[in-house]
Motif scaffolding. Structure first.
Motif, PDB file in Angstrom:
ATOM      1  N   LEU A  66       0.796  -1.222   0.000  1.00 39.88           N
ATOM      2  CA  LEU A  66       0.000   0.000   0.000  1.00 39.88           C
ATOM      3  C   LEU A  66       0.831   1.276   0.000  1.00 39.88           C
ATOM      4  O   LEU A  66       0.359   2.319  -0.438  1.00 39.88           O
ATOM      5  N   ILE A  67       2.053   1.208   0.500  1.00 38.96           N
ATOM      6  CA  ILE A  67       2.826   2.436   0.677  1.00 38.96           C
ATOM      7  C   ILE A  67       4.152   2.399  -0.068  1.00 38.96           C
ATOM      8  O   ILE A  67       4.400   3.202  -0.974  1.00 38.96           O
ATOM      9  N   ILE A  68       5.025   1.472   0.297  1.00 39.87           N
ATOM     10  CA  ILE A  68       6.390   1.495  -0.232  1.00 39.87           C
ATOM     11  C   ILE A  68       6.421   1.227  -1.732  1.00 39.87           C
ATOM     12  O   ILE A  68       7.076   1.947  -2.485  1.00 39.87           O
ATOM     13  N   LYS A  69       5.688   0.219  -2.200  1.00 42.69           N
ATOM     14  CA  LYS A  69       5.678  -0.097  -3.630  1.00 42.69           C
ATOM     15  C   LYS A  69       5.156   1.072  -4.468  1.00 42.69           C
ATOM     16  O   LYS A  69       5.795   1.444  -5.460  1.00 42.69           O
ATOM     17  N   PHE A  83      -0.543   9.045  -3.578  1.00 41.82           N
ATOM     18  CA  PHE A  83      -1.281   7.847  -3.945  1.00 41.82           C
ATOM     19  C   PHE A  83      -2.650   7.854  -3.269  1.00 41.82           C
ATOM     20  O   PHE A  83      -2.838   8.442  -2.219  1.00 41.82           O
ATOM     21  N   TYR A  84      -3.626   7.186  -3.879  1.00 42.00           N
ATOM     22  CA  TYR A  84      -4.970   7.108  -3.310  1.00 42.00           C
ATOM     23  C   TYR A  84      -5.122   5.803  -2.553  1.00 42.00           C
ATOM     24  O   TYR A  84      -4.756   4.743  -3.041  1.00 42.00           O
ATOM     25  N   ASN A  85      -5.663   5.918  -1.370  1.00 41.37           N
ATOM     26  CA  ASN A  85      -5.965   4.733  -0.584  1.00 41.37           C
ATOM     27  C   ASN A  85      -7.102   5.109   0.367  1.00 41.37           C
ATOM     28  O   ASN A  85      -6.977   6.074   1.118  1.00 41.37           O
ATOM     29  N   PRO A  86      -8.209   4.366   0.357  1.00 37.12           N
ATOM     30  CA  PRO A  86      -9.345   4.732   1.213  1.00 37.12           C
ATOM     31  C   PRO A  86      -9.062   4.601   2.713  1.00 37.12           C
ATOM     32  O   PRO A  86      -9.778   5.160   3.522  1.00 37.12           O
ATOM     33  N   SER A  87      -8.006   3.879   3.087  1.00 43.79           N
ATOM     34  CA  SER A  87      -7.724   3.706   4.510  1.00 43.79           C
ATOM     35  C   SER A  87      -6.757   4.762   5.046  1.00 43.79           C
ATOM     36  O   SER A  87      -6.250   4.644   6.134  1.00 43.79           O
ATOM     37  N   ILE A  97       0.399  14.783   8.309  1.00 43.58           N
ATOM     38  CA  ILE A  97       0.668  13.512   8.972  1.00 43.58           C
ATOM     39  C   ILE A  97      -0.463  12.574   8.582  1.00 43.58           C
ATOM     40  O   ILE A  97      -1.636  12.913   8.730  1.00 43.58           O
ATOM     41  N   LEU A  98      -0.094  11.407   8.050  1.00 43.42           N
ATOM     42  CA  LEU A  98      -1.090  10.442   7.598  1.00 43.42           C
ATOM     43  C   LEU A  98      -1.077   9.203   8.471  1.00 43.42           C
ATOM     44  O   LEU A  98      -0.024   8.737   8.902  1.00 43.42           O
ATOM     45  N   SER A  99      -2.264   8.681   8.705  1.00 39.02           N
ATOM     46  CA  SER A  99      -2.424   7.407   9.390  1.00 39.02           C
ATOM     47  C   SER A  99      -3.060   6.453   8.392  1.00 39.02           C
ATOM     48  O   SER A  99      -4.047   6.795   7.741  1.00 39.02           O
ATOM     49  N   ILE A 100      -2.464   5.265   8.242  1.00 37.15           N
ATOM     50  CA  ILE A 100      -2.950   4.303   7.264  1.00 37.15           C
ATOM     51  C   ILE A 100      -3.233   2.988   7.971  1.00 37.15           C
ATOM     52  O   ILE A 100      -2.405   2.479   8.711  1.00 37.15           O
ATOM     53  N   ASP A 101      -4.417   2.446   7.722  1.00 34.39           N
ATOM     54  CA  ASP A 101      -4.820   1.193   8.363  1.00 34.39           C
ATOM     55  C   ASP A 101      -3.987   0.043   7.813  1.00 34.39           C
ATOM     56  O   ASP A 101      -4.161  -0.376   6.668  1.00 34.39           O
ATOM     57  N   THR A 102      -3.060  -0.442   8.618  1.00 35.64           N
ATOM     58  CA  THR A 102      -2.216  -1.586   8.226  1.00 35.64           C
ATOM     59  C   THR A 102      -2.227  -2.647   9.323  1.00 35.64           C
ATOM     60  O   THR A 102      -1.277  -3.394   9.483  1.00 35.64           O
ATOM     61  N   LYS A 103      -3.318  -2.689  10.073  1.00 37.42           N
ATOM     62  CA  LYS A 103      -3.409  -3.644  11.177  1.00 37.42           C
ATOM     63  C   LYS A 103      -3.298  -5.081  10.678  1.00 37.42           C
ATOM     64  O   LYS A 103      -3.814  -5.421   9.623  1.00 37.42           O
ATOM     65  N   THR A 104      -2.627  -5.905  11.457  1.00 40.38           N
ATOM     66  CA  THR A 104      -2.546  -7.329  11.176  1.00 40.38           C
ATOM     67  C   THR A 104      -3.856  -7.974  11.587  1.00 40.38           C
ATOM     68  O   THR A 104      -4.407  -7.665  12.637  1.00 40.38           O
ATOM     69  N   ASN A 105      -4.351  -8.858  10.745  1.00 34.18           N
ATOM     70  CA  ASN A 105      -5.553  -9.618  11.092  1.00 34.18           C
ATOM     71  C   ASN A 105      -5.114 -10.889  11.797  1.00 34.18           C
ATOM     72  O   ASN A 105      -4.522 -11.768  11.182  1.00 34.18           O
ATOM     73  N   PHE A 106      -5.387 -10.941  13.083  1.00 36.21           N
ATOM     74  CA  PHE A 106      -5.040 -12.130  13.849  1.00 36.21           C
ATOM     75  C   PHE A 106      -6.165 -13.135  13.697  1.00 36.21           C
ATOM     76  O   PHE A 106      -7.271 -12.912  14.147  1.00 36.21           O
ATOM     77  N   ASN A 107      -5.889 -14.220  13.019  1.00 34.04           N
ATOM     78  CA  ASN A 107      -6.884 -15.269  12.797  1.00 34.04           C
ATOM     79  C   ASN A 107      -6.474 -16.506  13.565  1.00 34.04           C
ATOM     80  O   ASN A 107      -5.949 -17.453  13.024  1.00 34.04           O
ATOM     81  N   ARG A 108      -6.717 -16.462  14.846  1.00 28.91           N
ATOM     82  CA  ARG A 108      -6.384 -17.611  15.686  1.00 28.91           C
ATOM     83  C   ARG A 108      -7.672 -18.233  16.209  1.00 28.91           C
ATOM     84  O   ARG A 108      -8.595 -17.554  16.585  1.00 28.91           O
ATOM     85  N   SER A 109      -7.673 -19.525  16.247  1.00 32.94           N
ATOM     86  CA  SER A 109      -8.829 -20.203  16.815  1.00 32.94           C
ATOM     87  C   SER A 109      -8.519 -20.593  18.264  1.00 32.94           C
ATOM     88  O   SER A 109      -7.366 -20.708  18.660  1.00 32.94           O
ATOM     89  N   ILE A 110      -9.563 -20.781  19.007  1.00 27.64           N
ATOM     90  CA  ILE A 110      -9.405 -21.182  20.401  1.00 27.64           C
ATOM     91  C   ILE A 110      -9.249 -22.702  20.437  1.00 27.64           C
ATOM     92  O   ILE A 110     -10.112 -23.435  19.973  1.00 27.64           O
ATOM     93  N   VAL A 111      -8.123 -23.148  20.947  1.00 29.14           N
ATOM     94  CA  VAL A 111      -7.857 -24.587  21.048  1.00 29.14           C
ATOM     95  C   VAL A 111      -7.330 -24.893  22.444  1.00 29.14           C
ATOM     96  O   VAL A 111      -6.770 -24.042  23.118  1.00 29.14           O
ATOM     97  N   GLU A 112      -7.511 -26.129  22.838  1.00 35.24           N
ATOM     98  CA  GLU A 112      -6.995 -26.557  24.135  1.00 35.24           C
ATOM     99  C   GLU A 112      -5.480 -26.708  24.038  1.00 35.24           C
ATOM    100  O   GLU A 112      -4.959 -27.306  23.096  1.00 35.24           O
TER     101      GLU A 112
END
Length: 122
Positions: free
Chosen positions: A55-58, A68-72, A98-113
């Protein structure tokens, strides 16, 4: 708000002082034609480095411009930017904003024993 190159370095010192002992805090200077156009900041682990690259460096490297245009993307104050940075956003200090860009990591963890904690019934 207009920020000149001198102010960029002053804000850079200020933000780096906030994260002085944090090994996960990362920064990268962004240059176009050997001229500093901004500084990028993110927290490794809660910001997605793949998103930052795509989204940014490239676009900066390929288009050689920062408009560059980015909705986030949103313009923010310094304090709001630091708050967003702590929540996983990427922060870019440019010459005029000063720009803030949504680059949050999506944590996709399931609950397991857990494997190492057995429960004995009896």
């Amino acid at each position: 708000m207009v920020i000149n190159v001198k102010d960029i370095y002053e804000l850079d010192k200020k933000i780096k002082a906030l994260f002085l002992d944090d090994d996960t805090f990362k920064s990268k200077e962004l240059f176009i034609d050997n001229n500093l156009v901004g500084i990028l900041y993110y927290i490794n682990g809660i910001s997605d480095e793949k998103k930052i690259g795509e989204l940014i460096i490239k676009p900066v490297l390929e288009l050689e411009r920062m408009d560059f245009y980015n909705p986030s993307v949103s313009k923010v104050s310094f304090d709001k930017g630091v708050s967003n940075l702590l929540n996983g956003d990427c922060l870019i200090i440019l010459k005029d904003k000063i720009l803030s860009i949504d680059t949050k990591t999506n944590f996709n963890r399931s609950i397991v024993e857990p494997d190492n904690e057995t429960v004995e019934k009896g």
